[in-house]
Scaffold this active site. Sequence first.
Site, PDB file in Angstrom:
ATOM      1  N   GLY A  32      17.739 -15.825  17.358  1.00  0.00           N
ATOM      2  CA  GLY A  32      16.736 -16.623  18.059  1.00  0.00           C
ATOM      3  C   GLY A  32      16.899 -16.636  19.561  1.00  0.00           C
ATOM      4  N   CYS A 244      -9.773  -8.337  -4.235  1.00  0.00           N
ATOM      5  CA  CYS A 244      -8.736  -8.189  -5.256  1.00  0.00           C
ATOM      6  C   CYS A 244      -8.453  -9.494  -6.000  1.00  0.00           C
ATOM      7  CB  CYS A 244      -7.442  -7.644  -4.651  1.00  0.00           C
ATOM      8  SG  CYS A 244      -6.494  -8.876  -3.739  1.00  0.00           S
ATOM      9  N   CYS A 266      -8.109 -10.015   1.854  1.00  0.00           N
ATOM     10  CA  CYS A 266      -6.712  -9.979   2.277  1.00  0.00           C
ATOM     11  C   CYS A 266      -6.614  -9.362   3.665  1.00  0.00           C
ATOM     12  CB  CYS A 266      -5.881  -9.105   1.333  1.00  0.00           C
ATOM     13  SG  CYS A 266      -5.722  -9.732  -0.334  1.00  0.00           S
ATOM     14  N   CYS A 272      -3.792  -5.561  -0.635  1.00  0.00           N
ATOM     15  CA  CYS A 272      -5.083  -5.640  -1.321  1.00  0.00           C
ATOM     16  C   CYS A 272      -5.356  -4.355  -2.111  1.00  0.00           C
ATOM     17  CB  CYS A 272      -6.183  -5.871  -0.278  1.00  0.00           C
ATOM     18  SG  CYS A 272      -7.719  -6.514  -0.968  1.00  0.00           S
TER      19      CYS A 272
HETATM   20 ZN   LIG Z   1      -7.177  -8.692  -1.573  1.00  0.00          ZN
END
Ligand SMILES: [Zn+2]
Lengths: 303, 256
Positions: A32, A244, A266, A272
């Site tokens: 970080g 999907c 997506c 997807c």
């Molecule tokens: Zn999808």
Amino acid sequence: MTQTSDYNFAYLDEQTKRMIRRAILKGLAIPGYQVPFASREMPMPYGWGTGGVQVSAAVLRPEDTFKVIDQGADDTTNAVSIRTFFERTAGIETTTTTGDATVIQTRHRIPEEPLSEGQILVYQVPIPEPLRFLEPRESETRKMHSLEEYGLMHVKLYEDISRHGHIATSYAYPVKVEGRYVMDPSPIPKFDNPKLGDMAAIQLFGAGREQRIYALPPYTNAVSLDFEDHPFEASKADHPCGLCGAEDSYLDEVIIDDDGTRMYVCSDTDYCEGRRAAGFVGAMAQAGDGEILTTQRELEITA
Amino acid sequence: MSPLLSVQNITKYYGSHIGCKDVSFDLYPGEVMGIVGESGSGKSTLLNCMAGHLDPDAGEVLFDTRTDGPRDTITMSEPERRMLSRTDWAFVHQHARDGLRMGVSAGGNVGERLMAVGARNYGDIRTKATDWLERVEIDADRVDDRPITFSGGMQQRLQIARNLVTGPRLVFMDEPTGGLDVSVQARLLDLLRGLVRDMGLSAIIVTHDLAVVRLLADRLMVMKDGHVVEAGLTDQVLDDPQHAYSQLLVSSVLQV
Ligand SMILES: [Zn+2]
């Protein structure tokens, strides 16, 4: 594609790559923490992920398989140009399949498919400093990090709630790493924040213009900041994917015809496509027209 | 009773020029010390040395910390000093814009110190911020407005609320009424006097305005050319100044 002889492997000279690797190792040692590095000019403009490209160049090996996503998609201009850049300068294999890639450079998303040990996820970072919003002085933000003075991060979230009634920050949502450094995870949607923590893959963040590298080693703790009475929520559009049918993926809202008909798909195109190939069908997908919709979606996002 | 703050031989040079020299005094809990003098007298240098904004060349600033008793704040580590300055200490700047975040709402400004020490309940922070706005006579419905939309007097009152919200034990004030209209000054002074009395605040106020110290300070130090030339109870010094310079100051012969 074959490597041309004009460039050293992956474009950067070995000395530069060593310098970047040292910054990466330091970043991994102090999760970080923003490590300064001497960013090089790359043959592409800032904003095209020059920080991520330099990090990728430093970690890529000839045997690696490389994937580039931009907002989840492999086929945007930005993703294609970075992929082509490394095909030409490193002669490496590339892929769009998340599971087949050993190094994935990304802008604005974490793939839906969980990454595994041995994979490296490289983020393109425009502004690495999470405190920048309220404290423009670099000398002061550096001091705040070193002294763990992070009250200001909550002032930002407080302002969000006072203005919008809830924490409206939906991208670049700050996390605290291993209870120590507060980190900007780059402009990924906060939906992706829970994936940052405890990830099996190595996560590297490169900011070219700002000359900073930071990192999350595998299985690092990363907690999204919040208030007791306004807890962090990894929100997304409350729909299944129209193509999907996935209900667990981050969605883009796209317009699919001239009448302004909207659908949710997506954002992770590989995810997807993988689901559709496996036989999942969304409510708005007709057999055979998935390709057309994907193309229109890309136009929509690039616009 | 032991002093809350014990200042010993504070000396600051700017090159060969004296900023302030060999200043010593004790401040007891609940006491308000006024420091007056012309510009260039060293009063602001002294204040900034005490508050940790300037490094003095010599001397000690012993603060009676909650946990470890008297500690020299000049030699303590920077993290400790910064922690002190956002918990037990407060600093009210002459110009509100130096002490406020102009891009942050009034509530966020007041809440910042609470969040800096770990407050993580939005509702509680907002309630405390609203309470404090009312205590400094700012309408609660301005809580989401930015200070840029406030008048000068309101900004200064907001700065005071932002500083006092964590219940500091010592408040440094640098010309808190400077730059404000006379009528606005009077209202601010009234408010400060009420807060000092109600909260039992200990404070050090630097000012060129004798009306401010007359109203707020229990004790007074008069500074000239970096030195304290006279010190005592406020009424004593103002009504019966002993040093020739204090006499000039009080008789308003000097335009300070
Ligand atoms: Zn999808």
